[in-house]
Scaffold this motif. Structure first.
Motif, PDB file in Angstrom:
ATOM      1  N   THR A  35       0.832  -1.205   0.000  1.00  0.00           N
ATOM      2  CA  THR A  35       0.000   0.000   0.000  1.00  0.00           C
ATOM      3  C   THR A  35       0.867   1.256   0.000  1.00  0.00           C
ATOM      4  O   THR A  35       1.993   1.257   0.513  1.00  0.00           O
ATOM      5  N   ASP A  36       0.313   2.311  -0.564  1.00  0.00           N
ATOM      6  CA  ASP A  36       0.962   3.629  -0.535  1.00  0.00           C
ATOM      7  C   ASP A  36      -0.132   4.684  -0.578  1.00  0.00           C
ATOM      8  O   ASP A  36      -0.855   4.786  -1.566  1.00  0.00           O
ATOM      9  N   SER A  37      -0.296   5.419   0.504  1.00  0.00           N
ATOM     10  CA  SER A  37      -1.301   6.489   0.488  1.00  0.00           C
ATOM     11  C   SER A  37      -0.698   7.741  -0.143  1.00  0.00           C
ATOM     12  O   SER A  37       0.508   7.972  -0.069  1.00  0.00           O
ATOM     13  N   GLN A  38      -1.547   8.527  -0.795  1.00  0.00           N
ATOM     14  CA  GLN A  38      -1.070   9.679  -1.549  1.00  0.00           C
ATOM     15  C   GLN A  38      -1.153  10.960  -0.724  1.00  0.00           C
ATOM     16  O   GLN A  38      -2.197  11.301  -0.180  1.00  0.00           O
ATOM     17  N   GLY A  67       5.836   8.718  -4.403  1.00  0.00           N
ATOM     18  CA  GLY A  67       5.105   8.063  -3.311  1.00  0.00           C
ATOM     19  C   GLY A  67       6.002   7.779  -2.123  1.00  0.00           C
ATOM     20  O   GLY A  67       7.015   7.100  -2.259  1.00  0.00           O
ATOM     21  N   HIS A  68       5.636   8.290  -0.953  1.00  0.00           N
ATOM     22  CA  HIS A  68       6.505   8.118   0.215  1.00  0.00           C
ATOM     23  C   HIS A  68       5.782   7.542   1.439  1.00  0.00           C
ATOM     24  O   HIS A  68       6.395   7.401   2.484  1.00  0.00           O
ATOM     25  N   GLY A 112      10.175   4.036  -3.996  1.00  0.00           N
ATOM     26  CA  GLY A 112       9.042   4.948  -3.960  1.00  0.00           C
ATOM     27  C   GLY A 112       7.784   4.120  -3.800  1.00  0.00           C
ATOM     28  O   GLY A 112       7.724   2.966  -4.235  1.00  0.00           O
ATOM     29  N   GLY A 113       6.772   4.691  -3.187  1.00  0.00           N
ATOM     30  CA  GLY A 113       5.586   3.918  -2.859  1.00  0.00           C
ATOM     31  C   GLY A 113       4.746   3.495  -4.047  1.00  0.00           C
ATOM     32  O   GLY A 113       4.031   2.494  -3.977  1.00  0.00           O
ATOM     33  N   CYS A 114       4.813   4.239  -5.145  1.00  0.00           N
ATOM     34  CA  CYS A 114       4.012   3.895  -6.334  1.00  0.00           C
ATOM     35  C   CYS A 114       4.777   2.893  -7.195  1.00  0.00           C
ATOM     36  O   CYS A 114       5.077   3.139  -8.368  1.00  0.00           O
ATOM     37  N   SER A 142       0.583   2.542   5.995  1.00  0.00           N
ATOM     38  CA  SER A 142       0.821   3.675   5.107  1.00  0.00           C
ATOM     39  C   SER A 142       0.434   5.000   5.744  1.00  0.00           C
ATOM     40  O   SER A 142       0.921   6.061   5.344  1.00  0.00           O
ATOM     41  N   LEU A 143      -0.445   4.947   6.729  1.00  0.00           N
ATOM     42  CA  LEU A 143      -0.884   6.183   7.383  1.00  0.00           C
ATOM     43  C   LEU A 143       0.023   6.609   8.531  1.00  0.00           C
ATOM     44  O   LEU A 143      -0.189   7.669   9.128  1.00  0.00           O
TER      45      LEU A 143
END
Length: 261
Positions: A35-38, A67-68, A112-114, A142-143
Motif C-alpha cells: 500500500t501507498d497512500s497519496q 510516493g513516500h 518509492g511507494g508507487c 501507510s498512514l
C-alpha cells in the motif's frame, strides 16, 4: 526482478512503466510494496518537477519513483543487513534528514511507494528509517507517516511560564484547541489526538463544507471525545457573517492552541 512503477520525468510528466530493478547489494533490502497512500507533498513534487527541493535535476534521464507513504513486505535481505528477515512487514519513514534533502518518494530511482517492488538503500537502513510494522492492515501502515505529521504539529506547540520564563512543549493541558479547515484527513487525525495527546478540554473543528463536516464527525465523534474528557464541536463557518467573533464566543474568550489545516 521487474517492477511496475509511476515515475516522474519532469513537471506534470508521470509515466507508468515496467522495468528491471538492479540486484540488491549486500547492504540493501528488496521490499514488495502493498500500500501507498497519496500525500499532497507528492502532488507538489509532480507539479513542480525539478523546481522542488527534493527532486533531483536529472530526472529527465534518471526518473524517480513517486510516493513516500509506503508499507510492504520484505522479500530479500542483503547478507550485511541485520535485524530483518524475509516475510516481515515494514513501513518507510521518508524524512531521512540528509543535507541533500533527498528522501524516498521524491529523489530515488529504485524506491518509492508507487511501485510493486523497491530496493531499500543502505542510507535508509543506516538512518533507521525502515521500521518494523505489525499492524492488522497494510493500509494502516501507510498512514503512519501522515499521523507522524500530526504528532509533530502537536510537538511544535509550546507555552511559556511568564514567571519563570520556562517553555513547556505541547498543547496547553486542559486548554482549548481550534482546528481550522479541519474536516479533511489530516484535520480528522488532529481531532482524534486532541483528547489524549492534545490534553484539550475543548476542541473545535471548522470547515465550510457540510458534507465534509458530517464525514469528520462520523469518523471522530464528539461522544468518543467526551469519554476522554474533551468537548469536541464541529462548526460550519460558511454562513457566518463574522466567524472569528462566533468562534471566540464559542470558546468563551479564545483558544490556547490553533491549527490551520
Amino acid at each position: 526482478m521487474k517492477t511496475t512503477a509511476v515515475r516522474l520525468y519532469g513537471a506534470n510528466d508521470l509515466r507508468i512503466e515496467t522495468f528491471e530493478l538492479p540486484e540488491i547489494t549486500d547492504d540493501e533490502i528488496l521490499m514488495r510494496v502493498v500500500t501507498d497512500s497519496q500525500c499532497a507533498s507528492t502532488y507538489k513534487a509532480v507539479k513542480q518537477g525539478t523546481a522542488h527541493k527534493r527532486v533531483p535535476a536529472d530526472i529527465a534521464e534518471h526518473p524517480i519513483i513517486i510516493g513516500h507513504e509506503m508499507c510492504g513486505e520484505i522479500v530479500k535481505v542483503g547478507k550485511n543487513v541485520s535485524g530483518w528477515k524475509e516475510g516481515q512487514h515494514a513501513v518507510i519513514q521518508p524524512a531521512l534528514k540528509l543535507e541533500s534533502g533527498y528522501d524516498p518518494g521524491y529523489s530515488y530511482r529504485y524506491i518509492g511507494g508507487c511501485s510493486t517492488y523497491v530496493v531499500v538503500p543502505k542510507i535508509v537502513l543506516d538512518r533507521g528509517c525502515l521500521v518494523h510494522y505489525e499492524g492488522d492492515g497494510f493500509f494502516q501502515g501507510s498512514l503512519v507517516e501522515s499521523l507522524g505529521c500530526v504528532l509533530r504539529g502537536y510537538k511544535g506547540l509550546y507555552h511559556p511560564d511568564y514567571e519563570t520564563y520556562t517553555r513547556f512543549g505541547g498543547a496547553k493541558k486542559g486548554g482549548k484547541i481550534a482546528i481550522l479547515g479541519g474536516a479533511g484527513p489530516m484535520g480528522i487525525g488532529t481531532a482524534e489526538l486532541a483528547p489524549g495527546y492534545g490534553r484539550a478540554s475543548l476542541a473545535v473543528v471548522t470547515d465550510v463544507n457540510a458534507e465534509r463536516l458530517a464525514y469528520a464527525e462520523k469518523k471522530c465523534s464528539p461522544a468518543a471525545a467526551a469519554e476522554k474528557g474533551t468537548k469536541l464541536v464541529y462548526v460550519n463557518t460558511a454562513g457566518m457573517e463574522n466567524p472569528e467573533e462566533e468562534l471566540i464566543k464559542l470558546s468563551d474568550g479564545g483558544f490556547d492552541d490553533v491549527f490551520v489545516m
